[in-house]
Motif scaffolding. Structure first.
Motif, PDB file in Angstrom:
ATOM      1  N   VAL A   1      -7.801   4.580   5.931  1.00  0.00           N
ATOM      2  CA  VAL A   1      -6.372   4.377   6.161  1.00  0.00           C
ATOM      3  C   VAL A   1      -5.590   4.671   4.883  1.00  0.00           C
ATOM      4  O   VAL A   1      -4.506   5.270   4.931  1.00  0.00           O
ATOM      5  CB  VAL A   1      -6.108   2.947   6.669  1.00  0.00           C
ATOM      6  N   ARG A   2      -6.124   4.255   3.737  1.00  0.00           N
ATOM      7  CA  ARG A   2      -5.455   4.547   2.471  1.00  0.00           C
ATOM      8  C   ARG A   2      -5.297   6.055   2.280  1.00  0.00           C
ATOM      9  O   ARG A   2      -4.234   6.539   1.899  1.00  0.00           O
ATOM     10  CB  ARG A   2      -6.257   3.945   1.301  1.00  0.00           C
TER      11      ARG A   2
ATOM     12  N   VAL B   1     -10.522   0.592   5.375  1.00  0.00           N
ATOM     13  CA  VAL B   1      -9.448   0.509   4.376  1.00  0.00           C
ATOM     14  C   VAL B   1      -9.306   1.830   3.628  1.00  0.00           C
ATOM     15  O   VAL B   1      -8.201   2.355   3.464  1.00  0.00           O
ATOM     16  CB  VAL B   1      -9.697  -0.656   3.397  1.00  0.00           C
TER      17      VAL B   1
ATOM     18  N   ILE C   1      -3.814  -4.178   8.296  1.00  0.00           N
ATOM     19  CA  ILE C   1      -4.704  -3.933   9.431  1.00  0.00           C
ATOM     20  C   ILE C   1      -5.243  -5.264   9.922  1.00  0.00           C
ATOM     21  O   ILE C   1      -5.810  -6.044   9.148  1.00  0.00           O
ATOM     22  CB  ILE C   1      -5.917  -3.055   9.050  1.00  0.00           C
TER      23      ILE C   1
ATOM     24  N   ALA D   1      -0.121  -8.046   4.863  1.00  0.00           N
ATOM     25  CA  ALA D   1       0.123  -6.957   3.915  1.00  0.00           C
ATOM     26  C   ALA D   1       1.243  -7.293   2.957  1.00  0.00           C
ATOM     27  O   ALA D   1       1.183  -7.000   1.756  1.00  0.00           O
ATOM     28  CB  ALA D   1       0.437  -5.667   4.662  1.00  0.00           C
TER      29      ALA D   1
ATOM     30  N   ARG E   1      -7.039  -5.606  -0.936  1.00  0.00           N
ATOM     31  CA  ARG E   1      -5.834  -4.756  -1.017  1.00  0.00           C
ATOM     32  C   ARG E   1      -6.108  -3.731  -2.101  1.00  0.00           C
ATOM     33  O   ARG E   1      -6.379  -4.078  -3.248  1.00  0.00           O
ATOM     34  CB  ARG E   1      -4.601  -5.595  -1.356  1.00  0.00           C
TER      35      ARG E   1
ATOM     36  N   VAL F   1       0.405  -1.118   4.023  1.00  0.00           N
ATOM     37  CA  VAL F   1      -0.193  -1.066   5.360  1.00  0.00           C
ATOM     38  C   VAL F   1      -1.032  -2.327   5.553  1.00  0.00           C
ATOM     39  O   VAL F   1      -1.795  -2.718   4.665  1.00  0.00           O
ATOM     40  CB  VAL F   1      -1.099   0.171   5.536  1.00  0.00           C
TER      41      VAL F   1
ATOM     42  N   VAL G   1      -3.444  -1.097   1.086  1.00  0.00           N
ATOM     43  CA  VAL G   1      -3.899  -1.482   2.423  1.00  0.00           C
ATOM     44  C   VAL G   1      -4.517  -2.879   2.366  1.00  0.00           C
ATOM     45  O   VAL G   1      -5.360  -3.152   1.507  1.00  0.00           O
ATOM     46  CB  VAL G   1      -4.936  -0.483   2.979  1.00  0.00           C
ATOM     47  N   THR G   2      -4.109  -3.739   3.285  1.00  0.00           N
ATOM     48  CA  THR G   2      -4.669  -5.078   3.406  1.00  0.00           C
ATOM     49  C   THR G   2      -5.380  -5.196   4.745  1.00  0.00           C
ATOM     50  O   THR G   2      -4.828  -4.825   5.785  1.00  0.00           O
ATOM     51  CB  THR G   2      -3.557  -6.146   3.340  1.00  0.00           C
TER      52      THR G   2
ATOM     53  N   THR H   1      -2.649   7.607   4.598  1.00  0.00           N
ATOM     54  CA  THR H   1      -1.260   7.236   4.317  1.00  0.00           C
ATOM     55  C   THR H   1      -0.843   7.622   2.903  1.00  0.00           C
ATOM     56  O   THR H   1       0.159   7.114   2.383  1.00  0.00           O
ATOM     57  CB  THR H   1      -1.059   5.724   4.518  1.00  0.00           C
TER      58      THR H   1
END
Length: 316
Positions: free
Chosen positions: A99-100, A96, A69, A305, A315, A67, A108-109, A103
């Motif tokens: 979102v991690r 981050v 962002i 990402a 990340r 992912v 995540v980046t 998902t």
């Protein structure tokens, strides 16, 4: 880029856009929600989660490996947090990590929106082939990013190139960042419209008071609308010239909603650069519109990402 799909998020003060992006830069699926910018931090993140849930409902999600962002800033890529100036409910918000979790533990980046746009333009847009470039997002705010020596230059926290909060008017109006006379306070869409209204411009029968409506009035010759865009262009020119003098860029790429005004913005911007960019090593600076359009944030987030984030943003 790898053949896996990447989920990309483009977070701004107006909207939260999401997409599944292929290795060739094709956007295969989209989702979007409005940003409840004045609501609580939890209310805002629930909209982010809703965008991700819509993407995850697709069979394509099984091919997603990461992912990306791109967020309005400032961001702290090393910590995975965001503090968008126009979203007061998010201060050092752990985007981050949220979102991690949403998902299922995907890596995540995080990069700033200006850096994301820069990654997109350097990958397949107007900055492609240039080793030293400044890319700007002029929209609800003003963000930016740098390519130096052929590489995306993010800085330790991912905010390098954030031209929007360079002060170009030391006695200017207070900015939401705490400074005065920032480029963003003069050149962003809402402030272009605010200045036009304050100086006597009036919208048409539809009541549209956006910067796009001011641009339309400027194209029709309204002197107040023209003056508002000229002031914005002057601020952008001063910021671009200062950046060029500092790091010796060859090209400035301008995108975002305000750039959609076309020559209403770019003609006075080029004139402004002739005034401000006078040193021998910046006189040849080229200013052009971005090519990746409204997808710049999504494409740039995906590029960051996939690469693990040029300049090593976080990340996890």
């Amino acid at each position: 880029m790898r053949t896996d799909l990447v989920a990309a998020l483009d977070f701004g003060g107006t909207k939260i856009a999401g997409a599944l992006v292929g290795a060739d830069g094709r956007i295969l699926l989209r989702a979007q929600r409005p940003t409840p910018a004045q609501e609580s931090g939890e209310t805002v993140v629930r909209q982010v989660e809703a965008v991700l849930a819509e993407l995850a409902a697709s069979p394509l999600w099984a091919a997603v490996t990461a992912v990306g962002i791109g967020s309005a800033g400032p961001v702290d890529a090393s910590a995975g947090t965001v503090s968008p100036v126009n979203v007061p409910g998010w201060r050092d918000f752990p985007l981050v990590e949220r979102v991690r979790r949403a998902t299922g533990g995907l890596p995540v980046t995080l990069v700033g929106d200006g850096v994301a746009m820069t990654a997109a333009e350097h990958w397949q847009g107007a900055a492609r082939g240039y080793d030293n470039a400044l890319c700007l997002v002029v929209s609800t705010g003003v963000g930016g990013g740098l390519v130096l020596g052929g590489r995306l230059h993010t800085g330790p926290t991912g905010n390098a190139g954030h031209l929007g909060h360079i002060s170009v008017d030391l006695d200017g109006d207070p900015c939401a960042c705490g400074g005065r006379g920032c480029v963003e306070r003069i050149a962003s869409g809402p402030h272009i419209a605010r200045r036009a209204l304050a100086n006597g411009w009036r919208p048409g029968p539809d009541g549209d008071t956006s910067a796009a409506a001011v641009a339309a009035a400027a194209r029709a010759g309204d002197p107040v609308a023209v003056a508002s865009f000229e002031r914005a262009a002057q601020a952008l020119a001063a910021g671009i010239a200062a950046t060029a003098s500092l790091v010796e860029i060859d090209i400035a790429v301008v995108g975002g909603g305000v750039a959609g005004a076309g020559e209403v913005l770019f003609a006075p911007l080029r004139r402004g650069l002739r005034t401000y960019a006078t040193l021998s090593f910046v006189r040849g600076l080229t200013v052009v519109p971005a090519l990746t359009g409204t997808d710049a944030g999504l494409l740039g987030a995906a590029a960051a990402a996939t690469a693990g984030g040029a300049g090593d943003p976080v990340r996890e």
